[in-house]
Design a protein around this motif. Structure first.
Motif, mmCIF file in Angstrom:
data_model
loop_
_atom_site.group_PDB
_atom_site.id
_atom_site.type_symbol
_atom_site.label_atom_id
_atom_site.label_comp_id
_atom_site.label_asym_id
_atom_site.label_seq_id
_atom_site.Cartn_x
_atom_site.Cartn_y
_atom_site.Cartn_z
ATOM 1 N N SER A 77 -1.640 -12.293 -4.874
ATOM 2 C CA SER A 77 -3.064 -12.006 -4.887
ATOM 3 C C SER A 77 -3.798 -13.224 -5.416
ATOM 4 O O SER A 77 -3.406 -13.795 -6.441
ATOM 5 C CB SER A 77 -3.382 -10.794 -5.770
ATOM 6 O OG SER A 77 -4.779 -10.540 -5.756
ATOM 7 N N ALA A 78 -4.848 -13.628 -4.702
ATOM 8 C CA ALA A 78 -5.677 -14.748 -5.132
ATOM 9 C C ALA A 78 -6.724 -14.244 -6.112
ATOM 10 O O ALA A 78 -7.382 -13.235 -5.851
ATOM 11 C CB ALA A 78 -6.359 -15.393 -3.929
ATOM 12 N N VAL A 79 -6.878 -14.947 -7.224
ATOM 13 C CA VAL A 79 -7.906 -14.599 -8.212
ATOM 14 C C VAL A 79 -8.314 -15.861 -8.957
ATOM 15 O O VAL A 79 -7.487 -16.530 -9.570
ATOM 16 C CB VAL A 79 -7.441 -13.478 -9.174
ATOM 17 C CG1 VAL A 79 -6.164 -13.853 -9.907
ATOM 18 C CG2 VAL A 79 -8.539 -13.092 -10.157
ATOM 19 N N VAL A 112 1.290 -9.099 1.097
ATOM 20 C CA VAL A 112 2.511 -8.359 0.746
ATOM 21 C C VAL A 112 3.460 -8.473 1.928
ATOM 22 O O VAL A 112 3.097 -8.141 3.064
ATOM 23 C CB VAL A 112 2.209 -6.881 0.417
ATOM 24 C CG1 VAL A 112 3.498 -6.119 0.154
ATOM 25 C CG2 VAL A 112 1.277 -6.773 -0.792
ATOM 26 N N ARG A 113 4.648 -8.987 1.652
ATOM 27 C CA ARG A 113 5.646 -9.095 2.731
ATOM 28 C C ARG A 113 5.908 -7.716 3.329
ATOM 29 O O ARG A 113 5.899 -6.699 2.627
ATOM 30 C CB ARG A 113 6.935 -9.708 2.192
ATOM 31 C CG ARG A 113 6.747 -11.174 1.793
ATOM 32 C CD ARG A 113 7.968 -11.772 1.148
ATOM 33 N NE ARG A 113 9.135 -11.694 2.015
ATOM 34 C CZ ARG A 113 10.382 -11.788 1.561
ATOM 35 N NH1 ARG A 113 10.624 -11.945 0.263
ATOM 36 N NH2 ARG A 113 11.393 -11.716 2.394
ATOM 37 N N LEU A 121 2.769 -2.079 -4.265
ATOM 38 C CA LEU A 121 2.776 -3.457 -4.753
ATOM 39 C C LEU A 121 1.363 -4.020 -4.892
ATOM 40 O O LEU A 121 1.081 -4.779 -5.830
ATOM 41 C CB LEU A 121 3.625 -4.354 -3.852
ATOM 42 C CG LEU A 121 3.887 -5.749 -4.399
ATOM 43 C CD1 LEU A 121 4.577 -5.706 -5.759
ATOM 44 C CD2 LEU A 121 4.715 -6.556 -3.420
ATOM 45 N N ALA A 122 0.439 -3.664 -4.006
ATOM 46 C CA ALA A 122 -0.938 -4.155 -4.132
ATOM 47 C C ALA A 122 -1.548 -3.696 -5.453
ATOM 48 O O ALA A 122 -2.289 -4.446 -6.093
ATOM 49 C CB ALA A 122 -1.781 -3.696 -2.950
ATOM 50 N N LEU A 126 -3.003 -6.193 -8.207
ATOM 51 C CA LEU A 126 -4.363 -6.110 -8.735
ATOM 52 C C LEU A 126 -4.341 -6.038 -10.260
ATOM 53 O O LEU A 126 -5.116 -6.721 -10.935
ATOM 54 C CB LEU A 126 -5.115 -4.913 -8.149
ATOM 55 C CG LEU A 126 -6.569 -4.761 -8.606
ATOM 56 C CD1 LEU A 126 -7.392 -6.017 -8.308
ATOM 57 C CD2 LEU A 126 -7.192 -3.527 -7.954
ATOM 58 N N ALA A 127 -3.449 -5.247 -10.816
ATOM 59 C CA ALA A 127 -3.336 -5.169 -12.285
ATOM 60 C C ALA A 127 -2.977 -6.538 -12.857
ATOM 61 O O ALA A 127 -3.523 -6.949 -13.892
ATOM 62 C CB ALA A 127 -2.292 -4.126 -12.682
ATOM 63 N N GLY A 128 -2.093 -7.256 -12.193
ATOM 64 C CA GLY A 128 -1.729 -8.603 -12.645
ATOM 65 C C GLY A 128 -2.897 -9.572 -12.536
ATOM 66 O O GLY A 128 -3.088 -10.431 -13.408
#
Length: 189
Positions: A77-79, A112-113, A121-122, A126-128
């Motif tokens: 995820s890009a952030v 996500v692969r 996993l998303a 997002l939590a990460g």
């Protein structure tokens, strides 16, 4: 889900990030540069150029988070701050309004692969992303998801922004609806 680990990406895990982006589909051609490069310039670049640009961004900063499931690279995820994404300011969906925060952090995409999809996993990504932004001093975080409840026919490729329900479950609130299928969502961190 099995043993899932999400952490900020860094040079030491670059080869794992390559595994995530080397999957077939849009991610293999974009390498998370869509919001960073003006369209005219983007049209002149090859996949290798996109790859190299993301690699340079990883070498010099932390443009997102990577996830592993049972030790296998599984997602991204890009952030980063809004200002790291020049194309966001040009988009009618994400253009800043007078009462918007000046430079919130923005979660712009998820990869996500295929073999790890539909396992939550998303949500972990997002939590990460939220935790990473918080650790970097972010006060406000935004997302620009699609809404499959409004248009159920959205393809997997169109869902790379995340979904309204994903962000809602992550503590984000809708602050506006620039189109029927898109939302600007925000939370404090």
């Amino acid at each position: 889900m099995s043993d899932t680990v999400v952490r900020p990406v860094e040079e030491a895990v670059w080869h794992d990030l390559e595994t995530v982006f080397s999957t077939r589909g849009d991610a293999s051609g974009c390498w998370c540069q869509w919001f960073k490069i003006p369209r005219a310039q983007s049209d002149q670049l090859s996949r290798d150029d996109f790859h190299d640009r993301l690699h340079d961004q990883v070498r010099t900063g932390t443009p997102g988070v990577i996830a592993w499931v049972d030790g296998e690279p599984a997602g991204w995820s890009a952030v980063e701050p809004f200002s790291a994404y020049p194309n966001l300011a040009r988009s009618p969906i994400t253009k800043r309004l007078a009462d918007d925060p000046q430079d919130p952090w923005a979660v712009t995409c998820f990869v996500v692969r295929i073999e790890f999809r539909k396992q939550g996993l998303a949500r972990a990504l997002l939590a990460g992303a939220v935790e990473h932004a918080r650790a970097q001093g972010a006060e406000v975080l935004e997302g620009y998801p699609v809404d499959p409840e409004v248009r159920p026919s959205l393809s997997a490729a169109e869902r790379y922004h995340g979904t309204v329900s994903l962000f809602r479950d992550g503590g984000f609130d809708v602050v506006r609806r620039p189109s029927a299928t898109r939302a600007v969502m925000r939370r404090t961190v």
